[in-house]
Design a protein around this motif. Structure first.
Motif, PDB file in Angstrom:
ATOM      1  N   GLN A 124       0.820  -1.223   0.000  1.00 45.18           N
ATOM      2  CA  GLN A 124       0.000   0.000   0.000  1.00 45.18           C
ATOM      3  C   GLN A 124       0.858   1.280   0.000  1.00 45.18           C
ATOM      4  N   THR A 125       2.004   1.236   0.684  1.00 45.85           N
ATOM      5  CA  THR A 125       2.855   2.449   0.712  1.00 45.85           C
ATOM      6  C   THR A 125       3.312   2.809  -0.704  1.00 45.85           C
ATOM      7  N   GLU A 126       3.629   1.780  -1.513  1.00 41.31           N
ATOM      8  CA  GLU A 126       4.037   2.047  -2.896  1.00 41.31           C
ATOM      9  C   GLU A 126       2.846   2.544  -3.707  1.00 41.31           C
ATOM     10  N   LEU A 127       1.689   1.889  -3.490  1.00 46.19           N
ATOM     11  CA  LEU A 127       0.492   2.262  -4.250  1.00 46.19           C
ATOM     12  C   LEU A 127       0.153   3.732  -4.013  1.00 46.19           C
ATOM     13  N   ASP A 128       0.377   4.195  -2.781  1.00 45.91           N
ATOM     14  CA  ASP A 128       0.098   5.601  -2.461  1.00 45.91           C
ATOM     15  C   ASP A 128       0.959   6.523  -3.333  1.00 45.91           C
ATOM     16  N   ALA A 129       2.204   6.109  -3.543  1.00 43.17           N
ATOM     17  CA  ALA A 129       3.116   6.962  -4.320  1.00 43.17           C
ATOM     18  C   ALA A 129       2.665   7.092  -5.777  1.00 43.17           C
ATOM     19  N   TYR A 130       1.996   6.035  -6.287  1.00 41.43           N
ATOM     20  CA  TYR A 130       1.537   6.079  -7.688  1.00 41.43           C
ATOM     21  C   TYR A 130       0.119   6.639  -7.815  1.00 41.43           C
ATOM     22  N   SER A 131      -0.517   6.917  -6.687  1.00 41.79           N
ATOM     23  CA  SER A 131      -1.908   7.390  -6.751  1.00 41.79           C
ATOM     24  C   SER A 131      -1.994   8.874  -7.061  1.00 41.79           C
ATOM     25  N   GLY A 132      -0.850   9.571  -6.986  1.00 39.45           N
ATOM     26  CA  GLY A 132      -0.826  10.993  -7.318  1.00 39.45           C
ATOM     27  C   GLY A 132      -1.854  11.755  -6.523  1.00 39.45           C
ATOM     28  N   THR A 133      -2.650  12.581  -7.240  1.00 36.98           N
ATOM     29  CA  THR A 133      -3.675  13.371  -6.536  1.00 36.98           C
ATOM     30  C   THR A 133      -5.066  12.758  -6.714  1.00 36.98           C
ATOM     31  N   ARG A 134      -5.120  11.454  -6.992  1.00 36.40           N
ATOM     32  CA  ARG A 134      -6.429  10.769  -7.143  1.00 36.40           C
ATOM     33  C   ARG A 134      -7.241  10.871  -5.852  1.00 36.40           C
ATOM     34  N   SER A 135      -8.561  10.971  -5.977  1.00 34.71           N
ATOM     35  CA  SER A 135      -9.380  11.037  -4.760  1.00 34.71           C
ATOM     36  C   SER A 135      -9.377   9.667  -4.066  1.00 34.71           C
ATOM     37  N   SER A 136      -9.438   8.568  -4.844  1.00 31.12           N
ATOM     38  CA  SER A 136      -9.363   7.240  -4.207  1.00 31.12           C
ATOM     39  C   SER A 136      -8.034   6.591  -4.582  1.00 31.12           C
ATOM     40  N   LYS A 137      -7.329   6.131  -3.595  1.00 30.05           N
ATOM     41  CA  LYS A 137      -5.988   5.572  -3.842  1.00 30.05           C
ATOM     42  C   LYS A 137      -6.107   4.190  -4.489  1.00 30.05           C
ATOM     43  N   PHE A 138      -5.087   3.808  -5.241  1.00 29.01           N
ATOM     44  CA  PHE A 138      -5.065   2.453  -5.795  1.00 29.01           C
ATOM     45  C   PHE A 138      -4.986   1.467  -4.639  1.00 29.01           C
ATOM     46  N   THR A 139      -5.657   0.317  -4.837  1.00 32.31           N
ATOM     47  CA  THR A 139      -5.686  -0.660  -3.747  1.00 32.31           C
ATOM     48  C   THR A 139      -4.907  -1.937  -4.079  1.00 32.31           C
ATOM     49  N   SER A 140      -4.577  -2.123  -5.359  1.00 34.03           N
ATOM     50  CA  SER A 140      -3.705  -3.252  -5.699  1.00 34.03           C
ATOM     51  C   SER A 140      -2.890  -2.894  -6.930  1.00 34.03           C
ATOM     52  N   GLY A 141      -1.777  -3.569  -7.080  1.00 33.61           N
ATOM     53  CA  GLY A 141      -0.916  -3.260  -8.224  1.00 33.61           C
ATOM     54  C   GLY A 141       0.157  -4.302  -8.419  1.00 33.61           C
ATOM     55  N   LEU A 142       0.636  -4.396  -9.666  1.00 30.80           N
ATOM     56  CA  LEU A 142       1.744  -5.298  -9.991  1.00 30.80           C
ATOM     57  C   LEU A 142       2.920  -4.467 -10.455  1.00 30.80           C
ATOM     58  N   HIS A 143       4.084  -4.823  -9.967  1.00 24.42           N
ATOM     59  CA  HIS A 143       5.308  -4.121 -10.337  1.00 24.42           C
ATOM     60  C   HIS A 143       6.191  -5.118 -11.070  1.00 24.42           C
ATOM     61  N   PHE A 144       6.707  -4.775 -12.232  1.00 25.45           N
ATOM     62  CA  PHE A 144       7.548  -5.701 -12.997  1.00 25.45           C
ATOM     63  C   PHE A 144       8.408  -4.905 -13.985  1.00 25.45           C
ATOM     64  N   VAL A 145       9.272  -5.613 -14.660  1.00 27.84           N
ATOM     65  CA  VAL A 145      10.128  -4.985 -15.678  1.00 27.84           C
ATOM     66  C   VAL A 145       9.847  -5.674 -17.006  1.00 27.84           C
ATOM     67  N   THR A 146       9.663  -4.874 -18.052  1.00 27.54           N
ATOM     68  CA  THR A 146       9.427  -5.462 -19.380  1.00 27.54           C
ATOM     69  C   THR A 146       9.952  -4.511 -20.465  1.00 27.54           C
ATOM     70  N   TYR A 147       9.644  -4.849 -21.714  1.00 32.51           N
ATOM     71  CA  TYR A 147      10.188  -4.074 -22.838  1.00 32.51           C
ATOM     72  C   TYR A 147       9.155  -3.117 -23.433  1.00 32.51           C
ATOM     73  N   THR A 148       9.656  -1.993 -23.927  1.00 31.68           N
ATOM     74  CA  THR A 148       8.901  -1.233 -24.925  1.00 31.68           C
ATOM     75  C   THR A 148       9.671  -1.403 -26.235  1.00 31.68           C
ATOM     76  N   SER A 149       8.938  -1.516 -27.338  1.00 31.54           N
ATOM     77  CA  SER A 149       9.588  -1.554 -28.656  1.00 31.54           C
ATOM     78  C   SER A 149       8.789  -0.577 -29.517  1.00 31.54           C
ATOM     79  N   GLU A 150       9.271   0.633 -29.536  1.00 32.80           N
ATOM     80  CA  GLU A 150       8.568   1.759 -30.162  1.00 32.80           C
ATOM     81  C   GLU A 150       8.438   1.491 -31.671  1.00 32.80           C
ATOM     82  N   PRO A 151       7.235   1.206 -32.174  1.00 34.59           N
ATOM     83  CA  PRO A 151       7.121   0.796 -33.580  1.00 34.59           C
ATOM     84  C   PRO A 151       7.705   1.812 -34.570  1.00 34.59           C
ATOM     85  N   ALA A 152       7.659   3.115 -34.248  1.00 39.74           N
ATOM     86  CA  ALA A 152       8.204   4.100 -35.192  1.00 39.74           C
ATOM     87  C   ALA A 152       9.713   3.882 -35.398  1.00 39.74           C
ATOM     88  N   LYS A 153      10.347   3.188 -34.447  1.00 39.87           N
ATOM     89  CA  LYS A 153      11.765   2.846 -34.612  1.00 39.87           C
ATOM     90  C   LYS A 153      11.924   1.367 -34.985  1.00 39.87           C
TER      91      LYS A 153
END
Ligand SMILES: Cc1cc2nc3c(=O)[nH]c(=O)nc-3n(C[C@H](O)[C@H](O)[C@H](O)COP(=O)(O)OP(=O)(O)OC[C@H]3O[C@@H](n4cnc5c(N)ncnc54)[C@H](O)[C@@H]3O)c2cc1C
Length: 341
Positions: A124-153
């Motif tokens: 929840q402490t991490e979720l609070d950091a990603y909730s920004g100025t939302r009125s209702s905070k996020f209550t669940s989330g997944l954290h992971f590492v993956t790829y972006t492959s920008e199609p224009a490139k």
């Protein structure tokens, strides 16, 4: 027999991400084959060109989860190859942290969690950091590492790879597929025309899922942040800009920028990350995702025993599925060639 000598001719229809992945894999599997891509549009004017190219299953209808996982794993492995090959900068491939966030009872899809790196539930402490100025905070989330492959490139990189292997690129609109099959010398056709399947093969199951996004300059954003609520926003960094999204409007074919959608995107993303108020706005963009009840990946025998393989309807994750789907196209072609020998 042309298949026995491997000098058969293949026409890949469609010059988007799926067309190029298929054309490259066919050409690399059978170097003696004459492989051409035929398409009316190429990069920078295909559906993928404005997308961030984040790896992740999204908006693919009822396509069986097993298939989605198999195909998206294929792309993840391909992106890893590029990442460690030294080509990542040219191909626009980045390895980045990503969070997918939910509120209330919304369940996050986790079927792909073993494909990405280090996927874990957030506290929840991490979720609070990603909730920004939302009125209702996020209550669940997944954290992971993956790829972006920008199609224009990625698309220019794939085109270069295809051409240097001897592939042929033709700019042409196909109005009548049956006529092309009957009156050309191609032995195999791979149909990757995306939304174009609506007209080209009269597939009424294909429909548009309109996506509008904005791009801003915000070099300080290193994370992809996705709000998984039905009308959630997302923020995805690419190499030279950050993509702010976005809409997913079914059966909407409007290619114009809509001011209301722009407000929804900009205001929504600023709630997550208030610092975006100071980001320079670069451009807005609209693309029509090729939606379908399920991805169509199947083979049919056609005129004079020629082979037609359909590979379209990849919805909101055509980049994610592309390399894996292309591998299945090659498998289907191989099977059918064996049966002809
Ligand atoms: C806003 C937005 C964000 C997205 N973000 C992501 C993301 O982060 N990750 C992800 O995986 N996916 C994302 N997508 C989805 C992805 O972009 C699409 O699923 C993918 O681009 C589809 O690729 P395609 O090659 O099947 O089709 P297209 O890119 O549409 O290519 C079809 C090709 O066929 C050609 N064609 C069509 N009809 C004919 C004809 N009759 N004759 C000749 N040529 C023809 C077209 O000119 C085109 O070149 C996003 C999409 C949008 C709109």
């Amino acid at each position: 027999m042309r298949f026995a000598s491997c000098i058969f001719q293949v026409a890949v229809l469609g010059g988007g991400i799926n067309g190029f992945c298929c054309a490259i894999q066919v050409k690399e599997k059978w170097p003696g084959a004459k492989v051409s891509i035929i398409s009316d549009l190429y990069t920078p004017n295909t559906t993928g060109d404005g997308s961030a190219g984040l790896w992740g299953p999204y908006l693919m209808g009822d396509t069986p989860a097993g298939k989605v996982n198999e195909w998206s794993l294929g792309m993840h492995k391909f992106l890893k190859q590029i990442w460690i090959s030294g080509d990542s900068g040219e191909a626009g491939v980045c390895l980045i942290p990503c969070v997918r966030l939910a509120t209330g009872g919304n369940q996050l899809d986790v079927s792909w969690r073993d494909i990405v790196y280090g996927c874990r539930a957030m506290k929840q402490t991490e979720l609070d950091a990603y909730s920004g100025t939302r009125s209702s905070k996020f209550t669940s989330g997944l954290h992971f590492v993956t790829y972006t492959s920008e199609p224009a490139k990625l698309l220019p990189y794939l085109e270069k790879r295809f051409r240097s292997s001897g592939g042929n690129v033709i700019k042409q609109k196909i109005n009548d597929l049956e006529e092309l099959i009957r009156n050309s010398n191609y032995d195999v056709f791979v149909n990757c025309v995306g939304l174009g399947a609506l007209d080209l093969v009269n597939d009424k199951m294909v429909h548009s899922i309109r996506g509008q996004v904005s791009r801003v300059k915000a070099d300080w954003i290193y994370y992809a942040i996705l709000d998984e609520s039905f009308n959630g926003n997302y923020i995805i960094p690419n190499l030279d800009s950050v993509v702010l999204g976005g809409t997913h409007q079914e059966n909407n074919y409007n290619l114009n920028i809509c001011p209301n959608d722009k407000s929804f995107i900009i205001n929504g993303c600023q709630i997550h990350l208030p610092g975006l108020k100071h980001a320079q706005h670069l451009k807005d963009w609209v693309g029509l995702r090729p939606g379908r009840k399920q991805v169509r990946l199947e083979m049919e025998k056609t005129y004079n025993n020629k082979i037609l393989i359909h590979n379209y309807g990849h919805g909101g994750c055509g980049v994610t599925l592309s390399w894996g789907c292309a591998s299945e196209v090659v498998e289907l072609l191989q099977k059918s060639m064996k049966s002809k020998l």
